[in-house]
Scaffold this active site. Structure first.
Site, PDB file in Angstrom:
ATOM      1  N   HIS A  68     -19.925 -68.063 -21.576  1.00 45.13           N
ATOM      2  CA  HIS A  68     -19.210 -66.884 -21.061  1.00 45.13           C
ATOM      3  C   HIS A  68     -18.321 -67.265 -19.883  1.00 45.13           C
ATOM      4  O   HIS A  68     -17.299 -66.631 -19.652  1.00 45.13           O
ATOM      5  CB  HIS A  68     -20.216 -65.806 -20.624  1.00 45.13           C
ATOM      6  CG  HIS A  68     -20.915 -65.156 -21.771  1.00 45.13           C
ATOM      7  ND1 HIS A  68     -20.778 -63.818 -22.068  1.00 45.13           N
ATOM      8  CD2 HIS A  68     -21.730 -65.657 -22.714  1.00 45.13           C
ATOM      9  CE1 HIS A  68     -21.492 -63.534 -23.145  1.00 45.13           C
ATOM     10  NE2 HIS A  68     -22.089 -64.635 -23.546  1.00 45.13           N
TER      11      HIS A  68
ATOM     12  N   ASP B 116     -17.370 -59.321 -17.530  1.00 46.53           N
ATOM     13  CA  ASP B 116     -17.983 -59.501 -18.848  1.00 46.53           C
ATOM     14  C   ASP B 116     -18.726 -58.208 -19.190  1.00 46.53           C
ATOM     15  O   ASP B 116     -19.568 -57.749 -18.404  1.00 46.53           O
ATOM     16  CB  ASP B 116     -18.975 -60.679 -18.769  1.00 46.53           C
ATOM     17  CG  ASP B 116     -19.459 -61.096 -20.138  1.00 46.53           C
ATOM     18  OD1 ASP B 116     -19.924 -60.226 -20.907  1.00 46.53           O
ATOM     19  OD2 ASP B 116     -19.373 -62.297 -20.456  1.00 46.53           O
TER      20      ASP B 116
END
Ligand code: UDP
Length: 451
Positions: free
Chosen positions: A18, A110
């Site tokens: 990520h 995110d």
């Protein structure tokens, strides 16, 4: 002195897969005179093995400063506590930066951390959700979020038609949470990525238009979507950022010299690269099947086995392993490996970064998905982009050595693999074009040229 157009605070979910895409996007913004600060957890900062990036980094807390995700015990416990402690510590960071020369105007986060939108609103900041999965997977989660489809995996061959998809998908192709680790609670967290999206200004997706045209067109009717991928270092794609050759932030220490020295001695297209990414936990039985499948294929291989996974390797396999046959390392510089002329195929767990990297570097694949979004990614690799084959599991969920051997041979040696290898080259061009001047990433900017 650089005058900045804006100051963007980036909040990645603190996992390698990520962080990488958000870091790359940060570098692109930075090259356009946007000041970047990445906020990540104290635990991660303490445990970083490689940190060579030029962007500034600040620490916030996830509530587990000494042990990170492992200390939390479960994914759900982790994200729950991250929300409680993270909201406060992120607010403190924004206040601290408000007193700097260049206060924060924008947050990119995110969506695993969907609570960030509330913090952004509290401070009147512009916000963008950055999805690190592809648009197909996002679309599936969207439909589960809306209650249109149920995702619980079934054993039968039932096909599901999802709006925006050009082909039906089977239960084995959808993001799966077959209780391997924590069960349906994780699905709730995944689906919650969509819970605050009506409040954000943009949705950024690490994909490119040509790769998922129909789905992107479909989702663009619902949300302000911008595709900004593939987010891999510029020198592997458009080469417009000359000092951008690596991600520059790594949780694991790559065995760079060992890998490159060994690869340098191998013939062109002769080596199979094998990796299951930064997180997957492979069952011991599967590890054994994989080991013998690799050996029996008679191809040379470079296999990344993280140190926590190494005890599962069969002893006699390691004893028999010579540098004539293969190399096992605990971590490698994956982009440099995929780019190396000796690499002929990538056996992958189908993490989205790995797939985008393989596409960008034109490497055909053997897909061996494990869980989460990986089965969907594998479906697209095999059936939509036709750049790989998928190694099928048996009824116990294990891919047997014979299947692995056959898949490797098919991609690396046989006539049928020719088309797959040619397609891989074609997609490499398209990935490059997408991020280059005038490519689809830019064409998707609005008429004012704003991302
Ligand atoms: N990676 C790496 N060296 C390795 C294995 C993986 O640098 O030995 C990098 C890879 O290039 C990718 C990331 O780690 O950028 C893994 O992300 P992915 O989405 O493929 O899988 P995840 O780790 O999230 O399951």
């Amino acid at each position: 002195m650089t005058t900045h157009k804006a100051h963007c605070l980036m909040l990645p979910y603190p996992f390698q897969g990520h962080i990488n895409p958000m870091l790359q996007f940060s570098k692109r913004l930075q090259s356009k005179r946007v000041k970047i600060t990445i906020a990540t957890t104290k635990y991660l900062l303490k445990n970083m093995k490689e940190l060579t990036t030029s962007v500034s980094i600040e620490a916030i807390s996830d509530g587990f400063d000494d042990g990170g995700r492992d200390q939390a015990g479960s994914f759900v416990a982790y994200v729950t506590r991250f929300k409680e402690v993270g909201s406060d510590t992120l607010s403190q960071l924004i206040q601290k930066l408000a007193n700097s020369e260049c206060p924060v105007n924008c947050i990119v986060y995110d969506p695993f951390l969907s609570w960030v939108v509330e913090v952004a609103r509290k401070f009147g900041l512009v916000s963008a959700a950055f999805f690190t999965q592809n648009c197909a997977v996002d679309n599936i989660y969207y439909h589960v979020h809306k209650g249109v489809i149920k995702l619980l995996p079934t054993q039968n061959d039932e096909k599901i038609l999802i709006p925006g998809f050009s082909c039906p998908i089977e239960a084995s192709d959808v993001p799966n949470y077959v209780m391997k680790i924590e069960g349906p609670k994780i699905l709730e967290v995944m689906v919650n990525q969509f819970s605050n999206l009506d409040k954000v200004d943009w949705i950024l997706i690490n994909s490119f238009y040509e790769l998922e045209k129909e789905i992107i067109d479909w989702m663009s009717k619902l949300y302000p979507i911008k595709t900004i991928g593939p987010t891999i270092p510029s020198m592997y794609l458009d080469k417009r950022l000359h000092d951008d050759k690596e991600y520059g932030l790594s949780i694991f220490k790559p065995m760079t010299n060992e890998c490159l020295n060994w690869l340098n001695h191998q013939p062109i297209n002769s080596v199979l690269y094998v990796s299951f990414g930064s997180f997957a936990i492979v069952e011991a039985e599967q590890m054994e099947e994989l080991a013998w499948g690799l050996k029996n294929s008679n191809n040379k291989f470079l296999w990344v086995v993280r140190s926590t996974e190494e005890p599962k390797l069969p002893k006699d396999f390691l004893e028999e392993l010579t540098s004539e046959k293969g190399l096992v390392v605990s971590w490698c510089p994956q982009l440099q490996v995929l780019e190396h002329e000796s690499i002929g195929c990538f056996l992958t767990h189908c993490g989205w970064n790995s797939i985008l990297e393989a596409i960008s570097l034109g490497v055909p694949m053997v897909a061996m998905p494990q869980w989460t979004d990986q089965p969907t990614n594998a479906k697209f690799v095999k059936d939509v982009w036709e750049i790989g084959v998928r190694a099928k599991q048996d009824e116990k969920g294990i891919v047997r050595r014979e299947v692995i051997e056959e898949c490797i041979k098919l991609v690396m040696e046989e006539e049928k693999g020719k088309l797959i290898r040619e397609n891989a080259k074609k997609w490499k061009e398209m990935a490059r074009n997408a991020v280059d001047e005038g490519g689809s990433v830019r064409a998707k900017h609005d008429e004012k040229g704003i991302v």
